[in-house]
Scaffold this motif. Structure first.
Motif, short mmCIF file in Angstrom:
data_model
loop_
_atom_site.label_atom_id
_atom_site.label_comp_id
_atom_site.label_asym_id
_atom_site.label_seq_id
_atom_site.Cartn_x
_atom_site.Cartn_y
_atom_site.Cartn_z
N LYS A 114 7.41 4.14 3.17
CA LYS A 114 7.48 2.78 2.61
C LYS A 114 8.70 2.03 3.13
CE LYS A 114 9.57 1.92 -1.11
NZ LYS A 114 10.44 0.78 -0.71
N LEU A 140 2.19 1.87 -3.48
CA LEU A 140 1.20 2.55 -4.31
C LEU A 140 1.09 4.02 -3.93
CD1 LEU A 140 -1.65 -0.12 -4.42
CD2 LEU A 140 -0.10 0.51 -6.26
N LEU A 141 1.20 4.31 -2.63
CA LEU A 141 1.16 5.69 -2.16
C LEU A 141 2.29 6.51 -2.77
CD1 LEU A 141 -0.22 7.67 -0.10
CD2 LEU A 141 1.55 6.97 1.53
N ALA A 197 0.83 -1.21 0.00
CA ALA A 197 0.00 0.00 0.00
C ALA A 197 0.87 1.25 0.00
CB ALA A 197 -0.93 -0.01 1.21
#
Length: 212
Positions: free
Chosen positions: A90, A33-34, A30
Motif C-alpha cells: 500500500k 482494503l487488502l 484497494a
C-alpha cells in the motif's frame, strides 16, 4: 525537508486533485482494503478470545480498564505484524516514485517487483514499528469503546420495551408488518386491487344482493 529545499513543489490535497483528479485521492484504496480486512479478521476474534478465555469476562464479571487495555493491545500485535506485507505494498503504491526508483502499476505488479528486487524480507520492513504503533492505539480505542458502551448502553430502552410488552407482541408486530406491506403496494399503485370499470365480471348465475 521539502520546505528547506528550493524548487520543490508542495504536495497538497489540492495539488493531487489538480494533477490526478478526484480519483487520485483514492489511489491505493484497494491496497488499503487488502490490509484492513485481514487486520480486522485477525484482531477482533483474538480480542474476543482474550476477554473471554484469558480474563474470563462473563455475565457476572466485567473487565476493568487495565484488562480491556491489555486485551486490545495484545490483539493488535499479531494483527499488525501479519498484515505488514499488505501495508508495504500500500505504501509503495501511494508514495510517488522519485527519479531512479521503481514505479508500480498495481498490487500484483508491486508484489512481484518487491520480491524480485528486495527479497521476501522486504515485505516485513517496518513490522515492529507497526506493532508499537497499532498495539497501543487499538488497545486504547477498544477500551474507550467498551467503557462508553457501558455508560450509554444501546439496548437499555429495547430491554425495557420487551419487559413491558404483553405476551402477544409477536401477533401485533405481524399485524403491523401486513399493514406496512399493503401501504407500500398502495404507494406504488393507488389502484391496487381495484377492478376497472370497463371490465364486466360474470356472476355465473349467482344473484347478487346488497346488504344494508
Amino acid at each position: 525537508m521539502a520546505k528547506n529545499i528550493s524548487n520543490v513543489q508542495h504536495r497538497s490535497a489540492l495539488w493531487i486533485v489538480r494533477n490526478l483528479g478526484i480519483v487520485g485521492l483514492y489511489k491505493g484504496a484497494a491496497a488499503c482494503l487488502l490490509r484492513d480486512v485481514p487486520f480486522s479478521a485477525i484482531y477482533f476474534p483474538v480480542y474476543s478470545h482474550l476477554k473471554s478465555d484469558v480474563f474470563e469476562e462473563g455475565p457476572d464479571k466485567k473487565l476493568n480498564m487495565g484488562e480491556l487495555l491489555l486485551s486490545g493491545a495484545i490483539a493488535g500485535m499479531p494483527a499488525a505484524y501479519l498484515t505488514t506485507p499488505c501495508d508495504v505494498i500500500k505504501t509503495r503504491l501511494q508514495v510517488e516514485a522519485r527519479k531512479g526508483q521503481t514505479a508500480y502499476s498495481g498490487i500484483m505488479d508491486a508484489g512481484r517487483k518487491i520480491l524480485a528486487e528486495e527479497g521476501f524480507k522486504a515485505f516485513f520492513k517496518g513490522g515492529p514499528a507497526r506493532v508499537f504503533r497499532s498495539s497501543p492505539q487499538f488497545g486504547a480505542t477498544l477500551m474507550v469503546y467498551e467503557l462508553l458502551q457501558r455508560s450509554f448502553p444501546w439496548s437499555a430502552s429495547n430491554d425495557k420495551f420487551e419487559k413491558e410488552k404483553p405476551v402477544n407482541v409477536i401477533g401485533d408486530l405481524s399485524h403491523l408488518k401486513s399493514r406496512n406491506a399493503l401501504k407500500i403496494l398502495l404507494d406504488l399503485d393507488n389502484k391496487f386491487g381495484a377492478v376497472p370499470k370497463n371490465i364486466n365480471v360474470p356472476n355465473f348465475g349467482v344473484k347478487m344482493t346488497s346488504t344494508p
